[in-house]
Motif scaffolding. Structure first.
Motif, PDB file in Angstrom:
ATOM      1  N   VAL A  42       0.865  -1.190   0.000  1.00  0.00           N
ATOM      2  CA  VAL A  42       0.000   0.000   0.000  1.00  0.00           C
ATOM      3  C   VAL A  42       0.898   1.235   0.000  1.00  0.00           C
ATOM      4  O   VAL A  42       1.776   1.369   0.862  1.00  0.00           O
ATOM      5  N   ALA A  83       1.285   5.486  -0.055  1.00  0.00           N
ATOM      6  CA  ALA A  83       0.685   6.817   0.089  1.00  0.00           C
ATOM      7  C   ALA A  83       0.743   7.514  -1.263  1.00  0.00           C
ATOM      8  O   ALA A  83       1.578   7.191  -2.117  1.00  0.00           O
ATOM      9  N   SER A  84      -0.138   8.515  -1.437  1.00  0.00           N
ATOM     10  CA  SER A  84      -0.290   9.115  -2.771  1.00  0.00           C
ATOM     11  C   SER A  84       1.004   9.749  -3.266  1.00  0.00           C
ATOM     12  O   SER A  84       1.296   9.721  -4.458  1.00  0.00           O
ATOM     13  N   VAL A  85       1.793  10.323  -2.355  1.00  0.00           N
ATOM     14  CA  VAL A  85       3.022  10.978  -2.790  1.00  0.00           C
ATOM     15  C   VAL A  85       3.989   9.970  -3.411  1.00  0.00           C
ATOM     16  O   VAL A  85       4.807  10.320  -4.268  1.00  0.00           O
ATOM     17  N   LEU A  86       3.879   8.709  -3.031  1.00  0.00           N
ATOM     18  CA  LEU A  86       4.725   7.661  -3.609  1.00  0.00           C
ATOM     19  C   LEU A  86       4.097   7.063  -4.866  1.00  0.00           C
ATOM     20  O   LEU A  86       4.803   6.576  -5.750  1.00  0.00           O
ATOM     21  N   ARG A  87       2.784   7.133  -4.941  1.00  0.00           N
ATOM     22  CA  ARG A  87       2.108   6.574  -6.112  1.00  0.00           C
ATOM     23  C   ARG A  87       2.433   7.340  -7.380  1.00  0.00           C
ATOM     24  O   ARG A  87       2.385   6.811  -8.470  1.00  0.00           O
ATOM     25  N   ARG A 134      12.874   7.451  -3.645  1.00  0.00           N
ATOM     26  CA  ARG A 134      11.940   7.974  -2.643  1.00  0.00           C
ATOM     27  C   ARG A 134      11.866   7.067  -1.416  1.00  0.00           C
ATOM     28  O   ARG A 134      11.361   7.468  -0.378  1.00  0.00           O
ATOM     29  N   ASN A 194       7.883   6.182   6.699  1.00  0.00           N
ATOM     30  CA  ASN A 194       7.553   5.162   7.695  1.00  0.00           C
ATOM     31  C   ASN A 194       7.049   3.916   6.988  1.00  0.00           C
ATOM     32  O   ASN A 194       6.192   4.005   6.101  1.00  0.00           O
ATOM     33  N   GLY A 253       0.659  -3.270  10.163  1.00  0.00           N
ATOM     34  CA  GLY A 253       0.263  -2.202  11.072  1.00  0.00           C
ATOM     35  C   GLY A 253       1.299  -1.785  12.086  1.00  0.00           C
ATOM     36  O   GLY A 253       1.072  -0.853  12.862  1.00  0.00           O
ATOM     37  N   THR A 254       2.446  -2.433  12.110  1.00  0.00           N
ATOM     38  CA  THR A 254       3.487  -2.066  13.084  1.00  0.00           C
ATOM     39  C   THR A 254       4.673  -1.423  12.375  1.00  0.00           C
ATOM     40  O   THR A 254       5.157  -1.953  11.364  1.00  0.00           O
ATOM     41  N   ASP A 255       5.109  -0.300  12.909  1.00  0.00           N
ATOM     42  CA  ASP A 255       6.284   0.395  12.382  1.00  0.00           C
ATOM     43  C   ASP A 255       7.483  -0.556  12.459  1.00  0.00           C
ATOM     44  O   ASP A 255       7.761  -1.125  13.518  1.00  0.00           O
ATOM     45  N   ARG A 265       0.917  -7.373   4.997  1.00  0.00           N
ATOM     46  CA  ARG A 265       0.543  -6.113   4.357  1.00  0.00           C
ATOM     47  C   ARG A 265       1.648  -5.109   4.677  1.00  0.00           C
ATOM     48  O   ARG A 265       2.008  -4.919   5.843  1.00  0.00           O
ATOM     49  N   ASP A 307       2.769  -1.158   4.322  1.00  0.00           N
ATOM     50  CA  ASP A 307       2.342   0.215   4.050  1.00  0.00           C
ATOM     51  C   ASP A 307       3.561   1.131   4.015  1.00  0.00           C
ATOM     52  O   ASP A 307       4.372   1.101   4.947  1.00  0.00           O
ATOM     53  N   ILE A 321       4.346   5.064   4.069  1.00  0.00           N
ATOM     54  CA  ILE A 321       3.601   6.295   4.379  1.00  0.00           C
ATOM     55  C   ILE A 321       4.585   7.378   4.805  1.00  0.00           C
ATOM     56  O   ILE A 321       5.527   7.100   5.563  1.00  0.00           O
ATOM     57  N   PRO A 322       4.389   8.626   4.374  1.00  0.00           N
ATOM     58  CA  PRO A 322       5.281   9.706   4.823  1.00  0.00           C
ATOM     59  C   PRO A 322       5.265   9.848   6.349  1.00  0.00           C
ATOM     60  O   PRO A 322       4.217   9.716   6.989  1.00  0.00           O
TER      61      PRO A 322
END
Lengths: 92, 445
Positions: free
Chosen positions: A5, A7-11, A47, A59, A64-66, A82, A84, A86-87
């Motif tokens: 998954v 974040a949009s800035v990476l997409r 990036r 991050n 769900g865990t950093d 999964r 993720d 995310i900035p």
């Protein structure tokens, strides 16, 4: 399936990777991100990585865990994980 | 200071709202504080190139050399007073979301308790929802409304939830607040009253923050401290701008303030830098920025103590200062650099010290604060005892939240207040001991 998954800035640099599912992946987070980066190209890799480290302002969460609270880039990725990206600049 | 003055550009009037002057913003771009990449003033969470924090840049040439009293004359006492140094907030949103200036109170009795000669308290407990978060929430929601967002929201430890929900009412937008499960009703009741939708997420604040990050994109919500963060943090500059104006543009030696994400401290540093650039305050050292985190969640203060450039996040914050329970501070690196550049300090008092500081402030100056602000006072006391703050220093403390907001921490500090029970028919009034008349308060407000 291992699900990525973004974040949009990476997409923006790799739109096809968002919510992409990887069948049967098993390995470390580093190996997973290397696989993903190979598909996303140098701009996408830039990036995510600063040299051989994760970027300070990215991050990464596994289920769900950093990953800083897990084993960092050595965190195991399984066929049901999964991931993720995310900035980090958020909140407060 | 001298030189030419430039009159504000008055575009239209909006009746009796506090911000009834439309003063043109001097904002120009967003610039990454890490890599310098510049982008337009649009909705961006972080730098498209390196994911670093974005800050609003300004073309301050028209303000340089102006006289602040001339420039600000006739403007309302509100955050809109400093519109040139804020993001562009088109009417009517800016007027609907303006906030009145808060007091800068001299605090001679607290100064005595702290062991310094001069202390002022920037009292944001009087804002509509009882915390300084009304400032960044107002600016960000005004920006969101002008950008055409259909809903706003936030990730919050409680204070921002109320502030965003209130601002959303003012902008007639629905509001979604993402909070860690288990916050006290004192933090969430205002959200309910304002009609905001509470979204509870199991886990600490950072987990709620991650879920809000995902929801912002999926649901198209303008999340003030995520997708609108560059504009949101600009609102926090107004604390410093009001403080400097109240002091006649004569900077104090130190400003003490809380560190959660570090955004308030970073914004304070930007305000100081911009005021220096336009010549409203002198160049040179100071004020020292003194950052405060509670000892159960002190990633920035720990990095400062260790002389490290790496901030190690705290997975499970444990502190009575819930508004500072941010284990992974989004503006931590900016704050750490700003503290060092100002020759300031960071510290992390214990819960006992925070409770003692809350009590001291309440009983010397009659201001009841929540633990985040108590942490600031406790840090000042510790830094004075360590000699970092000198007796002769002129110190400003930002009081960022009111005490009524957090009931269980108040219970921890409940001392010496057992009620006297009187019979309604035969009250034993001998139980009431007034004590000797206190000495006159020379130099009090």
């Amino acid at each position: 399936m291992t699900t990525l998954v973004l974040a949009s800035v990476l997409r923006q640099s790799a739109p096809s990777l968002h919510q992409k599912e990887y069948d049967g992946f098993r390995g470390s987070l580093l190996e997973f991100l290397n696989t993903v980066s190979a598909e996303g190209g140098p701009s996408f890799r830039g990036r995510i990585f600063d040299g051989d480290r994760l970027r300070r302002y990215l991050n990464v969460f596994v289920d769900g865990t950093d990953v800083r609270y897990l084993s960092g880039l050595a965190t195991p990725i399984t066929p049901t994980s999964r991931v993720d990206l995310i900035p980090a600049v958020a909140g407060g | 200071m001298g030189g030419s003055t430039v009159e504000p550009v008055v575009r239209e009037s909006v009746g009796s709202a506090p911000g009834n002057l439309a003063i043109a913003s001097l904002a120009r771009t967003l610039r990454c504080v890490e890599c310098g990449h510049e982008t337009r003033l649009e909705v961006h969470q972080s730098c498209p190139a390196c994911l670093g924090p974005l800050a609003v840049t300004y073309d301050l040439s028209t303000l340089r050399g102006s006289v602040p009293s001339d420039r600000l004359s006739g403007r309302p006492r509100s955050i809109g007073r400093f519109a040139e140094l804020l993001p562009p907030l088109s009417l009517p949103w800016s007027a609907r979301l303006d906030l009145e200036t808060t007091p800068l109170r001299p605090a001679p009795r607290l100064a005595e308790w702290l062991g310094v000669e001069t202390v002022w308290l920037k009292d944001d407990t009087v804002l509509p929802t009882g915390s300084f978060k009304d400032r960044p929430a107002s600016v960000a929601v005004a920006f969101a409304a002008a950008q055409g967002h259909r809903a706003v929201g936030c990730a919050s430890t409680g204070n921002l939830a109320a502030a965003t929900a209130r601002a959303a009412v003012r902008a007639s937008l629905p509001c979604f607040v993402f909070v860690p499960a288990g916050l006290p009703d004192s933090k969430l009741d205002p959200v309910r009253q304002f009609g905001g939708q509470i979204v509870e997420v199991e886990g600490p604040y950072d987990v709620a923050n991650r879920v809000a990050n995902l929801a912002a994109e999926a649901a198209g919500i303008g999340v003030v401290n995520i997708t609108l963060r560059p504009y949101y943090t600009e609102g926090s500059k107004t604390l410093a701008l009001e403080t400097f104006e109240a002091l006649g543009w004569n900077p104090p030696d130190a400003i003490a303030l809380p560190l959660g994400s570090g955004a308030l401290l970073a914004a304070t540093e930007r305000a100081i830098s911009q005021l220096r650039e336009i010549g409203w305050i002198p160049s040179g050292p100071g004020p020292a920025l003194l950052g405060s985190q509670p000892d159960g969640c002190a990633p920035i203060a720990d990095a400062f103590d260790a002389g490290s450039d790496e901030i190690v996040p705290v997975e499970h914050p444990r502190t009575i200062a819930e508004s500072l329970a941010i284990g992974d501070p989004g503006s931590g690196y900016e704050a750490l650099r700003a503290i060092r550049a100002s020759r300031g300090a960071a510290d992390s008092p214990t819960s006992e010290e925070v409770i003692a500081a809350i009590r001291a402030l309440a009983r010397t100056e009659g201001i009841w604060v929540e633990p985040a602000a108590g942490t600031v006072i406790a840090t000042l006391r510790r830094l004075r005892e360590a000699g970092t703050v000198r007796r002769q220093d002129r110190v400003v403390a930002f009081l960022t939240g009111a005490g009524w907001k957090i009931s269980h921490a108040v219970a921890l500090s409940r001392v010496g207040s057992a009620p006297i029970h009187l019979d309604p028919v035969h009250p034993d009034l001998s139980q009431l001991h007034v004590g000797p008349r206190p000495e006159a308060l020379g130099g009090a407000e």
